[in-house]
Scaffold this motif. Structure first.
Motif, mmCIF file in Angstrom:
data_model
loop_
_atom_site.group_PDB
_atom_site.id
_atom_site.type_symbol
_atom_site.label_atom_id
_atom_site.label_comp_id
_atom_site.label_asym_id
_atom_site.label_seq_id
_atom_site.Cartn_x
_atom_site.Cartn_y
_atom_site.Cartn_z
ATOM 1 N N ALA A 13 1.214 -1.337 -0.222
ATOM 2 C CA ALA A 13 -0.109 -0.071 -0.911
ATOM 3 C C ALA A 13 0.950 1.591 0.368
ATOM 4 C CB ALA A 13 -0.777 -0.161 1.339
ATOM 5 N N HIS A 14 0.134 2.906 -0.519
ATOM 6 C CA HIS A 14 1.162 3.367 -1.047
ATOM 7 C C HIS A 14 0.759 4.025 0.640
ATOM 8 C CE1 HIS A 14 2.682 7.604 -2.061
ATOM 9 N NE2 HIS A 14 2.306 7.126 -3.286
ATOM 10 N N PRO A 15 1.400 5.204 1.235
ATOM 11 C CA PRO A 15 0.838 6.115 2.708
ATOM 12 C C PRO A 15 0.213 7.198 2.248
ATOM 13 C CG PRO A 15 3.298 6.104 2.175
ATOM 14 C CD PRO A 15 2.791 5.374 1.026
ATOM 15 N N SER A 16 0.035 7.962 0.691
ATOM 16 C CA SER A 16 -0.849 8.427 0.723
ATOM 17 C C SER A 16 -1.279 8.381 -0.754
ATOM 18 C CB SER A 16 0.314 9.465 0.127
ATOM 19 O OG SER A 16 -0.241 10.435 0.098
ATOM 20 N N TRP A 17 -2.713 7.609 -0.401
ATOM 21 C CA TRP A 17 -2.875 7.301 -1.994
ATOM 22 C C TRP A 17 -4.475 8.233 -1.862
ATOM 23 C CZ3 TRP A 17 -3.258 6.108 4.026
ATOM 24 C CH2 TRP A 17 -4.507 5.895 4.216
ATOM 25 N N GLY A 18 -4.551 8.719 -1.657
ATOM 26 C CA GLY A 18 -5.748 9.584 -1.872
ATOM 27 C C GLY A 18 -6.024 10.345 -3.313
ATOM 28 N N GLY A 19 -6.396 9.927 -4.163
ATOM 29 C CA GLY A 19 -5.806 10.396 -5.459
ATOM 30 C C GLY A 19 -5.215 9.948 -6.054
ATOM 31 N N ALA A 20 -3.915 9.133 -5.363
ATOM 32 C CA ALA A 20 -2.357 8.988 -6.099
ATOM 33 C C ALA A 20 -2.887 7.922 -7.108
ATOM 34 C CB ALA A 20 -1.818 7.937 -5.564
ATOM 35 N N ALA A 21 -2.269 8.313 -8.049
ATOM 36 C CA ALA A 21 -2.586 7.846 -9.655
ATOM 37 C C ALA A 21 -2.257 6.113 -10.119
ATOM 38 C CB ALA A 21 -1.971 8.715 -11.330
ATOM 39 N N LEU A 22 -2.394 5.648 -10.125
ATOM 40 C CA LEU A 22 -2.067 3.891 -10.664
ATOM 41 C C LEU A 22 -1.907 4.291 -11.922
ATOM 42 C CD1 LEU A 22 -1.948 1.201 -9.452
ATOM 43 C CD2 LEU A 22 -3.554 0.669 -10.823
ATOM 44 N N PHE A 23 -0.429 3.385 -12.580
ATOM 45 C CA PHE A 23 -0.260 3.487 -13.793
ATOM 46 C C PHE A 23 0.309 2.351 -14.243
ATOM 47 C CE2 PHE A 23 1.551 7.913 -13.090
ATOM 48 C CZ PHE A 23 0.672 8.749 -13.541
ATOM 49 N N ASP A 54 3.703 0.351 -18.545
ATOM 50 C CA ASP A 54 3.725 0.742 -19.934
ATOM 51 C C ASP A 54 3.481 2.571 -19.597
ATOM 52 O OD1 ASP A 54 4.864 -0.927 -21.809
ATOM 53 O OD2 ASP A 54 1.746 -1.195 -22.174
ATOM 54 N N GLY A 55 2.928 2.996 -18.010
ATOM 55 C CA GLY A 55 3.532 4.421 -17.739
ATOM 56 C C GLY A 55 1.231 4.924 -17.880
ATOM 57 N N LYS A 56 0.468 4.099 -18.536
ATOM 58 C CA LYS A 56 -0.689 4.728 -18.532
ATOM 59 C C LYS A 56 -1.713 4.188 -17.484
ATOM 60 C CE LYS A 56 -0.585 3.432 -23.516
ATOM 61 N NZ LYS A 56 -1.129 2.773 -24.584
ATOM 62 N N LEU A 57 -2.846 5.402 -17.013
ATOM 63 C CA LEU A 57 -3.220 5.760 -16.332
ATOM 64 C C LEU A 57 -4.436 4.609 -15.683
ATOM 65 C CD1 LEU A 57 -3.855 7.459 -13.598
ATOM 66 C CD2 LEU A 57 -5.177 8.382 -15.054
ATOM 67 N N LEU A 58 -4.687 3.937 -14.971
ATOM 68 C CA LEU A 58 -5.600 2.309 -14.864
ATOM 69 C C LEU A 58 -6.396 2.681 -13.902
ATOM 70 C CD1 LEU A 58 -3.213 -1.030 -14.251
ATOM 71 C CD2 LEU A 58 -4.944 0.551 -16.261
ATOM 72 N N GLY A 59 -6.499 3.979 -12.857
ATOM 73 C CA GLY A 59 -7.276 4.532 -11.431
ATOM 74 C C GLY A 59 -6.196 5.322 -11.014
ATOM 75 N N ILE A 60 -7.525 5.466 -9.818
ATOM 76 C CA ILE A 60 -7.537 6.670 -8.795
ATOM 77 C C ILE A 60 -7.835 5.605 -7.235
ATOM 78 C CG2 ILE A 60 -7.996 9.082 -7.626
ATOM 79 C CD1 ILE A 60 -6.904 9.641 -10.555
ATOM 80 N N GLY A 61 -6.592 6.607 -6.585
ATOM 81 C CA GLY A 61 -6.393 5.725 -5.496
ATOM 82 C C GLY A 61 -7.495 6.375 -4.261
ATOM 83 N N SER A 62 -7.884 4.875 -3.366
ATOM 84 C CA SER A 62 -9.248 5.399 -2.426
ATOM 85 C C SER A 62 -9.231 5.161 -1.036
ATOM 86 C CB SER A 62 -10.817 5.052 -3.716
ATOM 87 O OG SER A 62 -12.053 5.335 -2.335
ATOM 88 N N LEU A 63 -8.642 4.107 -1.385
ATOM 89 C CA LEU A 63 -8.846 3.439 0.013
ATOM 90 C C LEU A 63 -7.367 3.171 0.983
ATOM 91 C CD1 LEU A 63 -13.132 2.199 -0.018
ATOM 92 C CD2 LEU A 63 -11.613 4.011 1.505
ATOM 93 N N ARG A 64 -7.005 2.745 2.113
ATOM 94 C CA ARG A 64 -5.923 1.519 2.421
ATOM 95 C C ARG A 64 -6.819 0.701 3.674
ATOM 96 N NH1 ARG A 64 -0.400 3.365 4.272
ATOM 97 N NH2 ARG A 64 0.196 1.227 5.780
ATOM 98 N N LEU A 65 -6.363 -0.838 2.536
ATOM 99 C CA LEU A 65 -7.613 -1.394 3.537
ATOM 100 C C LEU A 65 -6.508 -2.909 3.561
ATOM 101 C CD1 LEU A 65 -10.290 -1.769 1.021
ATOM 102 C CD2 LEU A 65 -10.720 -0.752 2.786
ATOM 103 N N GLN A 66 -7.412 -3.921 5.225
ATOM 104 C CA GLN A 66 -6.354 -4.994 4.831
ATOM 105 C C GLN A 66 -6.870 -6.428 4.633
ATOM 106 O OE1 GLN A 66 -5.473 -4.587 9.662
ATOM 107 N NE2 GLN A 66 -3.621 -4.458 9.116
ATOM 108 N N MET A 67 -6.327 -6.659 3.976
ATOM 109 C CA MET A 67 -6.346 -8.158 2.996
ATOM 110 C C MET A 67 -5.852 -9.190 4.049
ATOM 111 S SD MET A 67 -5.986 -9.468 -0.431
ATOM 112 C CE MET A 67 -3.642 -9.650 -0.368
ATOM 113 N N SER A 68 -6.023 -9.728 3.952
ATOM 114 C CA SER A 68 -5.823 -11.935 4.947
ATOM 115 C C SER A 68 -6.178 -12.416 4.267
ATOM 116 C CB SER A 68 -6.823 -11.643 7.061
ATOM 117 O OG SER A 68 -6.118 -13.454 6.739
#
Length: 300
Positions: free
Chosen positions: A145-155, A158-172
């Motif tokens: 996870a990114h420590p500053s996820w809100g609005g961060a850009a997911l590439f 190839d450097g193309k935009l896949l989405g925008i960060g929204s939440l930090r969660l936990q997965m087991s």
């Protein structure tokens, strides 16, 4: 072009919201995160909760230059927000990727507006139901996870935009717990982008909103709280209530609850069967358009 160069089109977003805003208590009056330039004229895509009801928005590039901006649009359904820079950013627009074709295991990079990047991989793509009456069919989940996820850009690689960060969660998984980010896929923006730019909202009827914050527990929908002054509060829905039916349909989890709820138009009176302290009762909630509770962006 390297990810490092492309990610310079990610900017820091700072928004100021008035104290009397509907979302002030829940989201705060000073909000900070990131956004990414998607048009050469300084149009910035971010996550909507950063700019909801904002009366001031400032963008800062990675060289420290600050530019005033305007909160242009917020789409409740996807969670995306748009910000228009009011002075030239002189940053190139990123290219959109194809989130549908992204696969579990793919290498990705989540980049924020202050130059921090996390190299990650997609761990799953699946339905996500949020407690705030939010549902998307195929969210992207990445780790680490990114420590500053809100609005961060997911590439993608190839450097193309896949989405925008929204939440930090936990997965087991297999007894191990990992921090993950939930990312809203860019594919959800394309069909509504022109409407958001021209009208400030998507050209579709608003969904009915109750103002109930709910969680799923063993397939049951449990009310955690209700928005003060919202439809659920006015109808008498309470913390701890279990919502078992919408009209004549039994509820099977949070996502199913939302889908049954959204079969009705905003403003409709919606009967809910509620289990409270072991007893069943019916409540009739007059739903609303959530936008009617929010302060509108000031005209520039």
């Amino acid at each position: 072009m390297t990810i490092e160069k492309i990610s310079r089109s990610v900017v820091a977003v700072r928004a100021m919201v008035p104290d009397d805003a509907f979302t002030a208590n829940a989201l705060g009056t000073r909000r900070e995160g990131s956004g990414v330039v998607i048009r050469d004229n300084g149009l910035v895509l971010t996550i909507g909760y950063l700019i909801t009801e904002a009366e001031e928005v400032w963008l800062t590039d990675q060289d420290g230059r600050v530019v005033a901006a305007h909160a242009l649009a917020y789409d409740q359904e996807t969670g995306f927000g748009l910000v228009q820079a009011l002075s030239p950013l002189n940053l190139p627009a990123v290219q959109f990727g194809n989130a549908r074709k992204a696969n579990v295991g793919d290498a990705v990079t989540l980049a924020d507006g202050i130059g921090q990047q996390v190299d990650a991989h997609i761990v799953t793509k699946q339905e996500f139901a949020g407690y705030w009456e939010y549902l998307i069919d195929e969210a992207i989940f990445i780790t680490p996870a990114h420590p500053s996820w809100g609005g961060a850009a997911l590439f993608d690689r190839d450097g193309k935009l896949l989405g925008i960060g929204s939440l930090r969660l936990q997965m087991s998984r297999a007894g191990e717990v990992a921090d993950i980010n939930m990312v809203v896929p860019i594919d959800l923006l394309t069909p509504i982008l022109d409407d958001l730019i021209k009208r400030g909202q998507a050209a579709k009827a608003p969904r009915p909103w109750l103002g109930a914050f709910s969680a799923e527990s063993n397939g049951m929908v449990v009310v955690m709280s209700v928005a003060e002054g919202g439809p659920a509060a006015k109808a008498g829905l309470r913390q701890g209530d279990i919502i078992s039916d919408v009209r004549d349909g039994e509820v099977d989890g949070l996502a199913d609850f939302y889908r049954k709820l959204w079969q009705n138009p905003a403003g409709a009176e919606i009967p809910l069967r509620v289990v409270r302290d072991g007893r069943e009762t019916w409540l009739r909630v007059k739903s609303a358009d959530r936008n009617s509770f929010l302060k509108k962006p000031q005209l520039q």
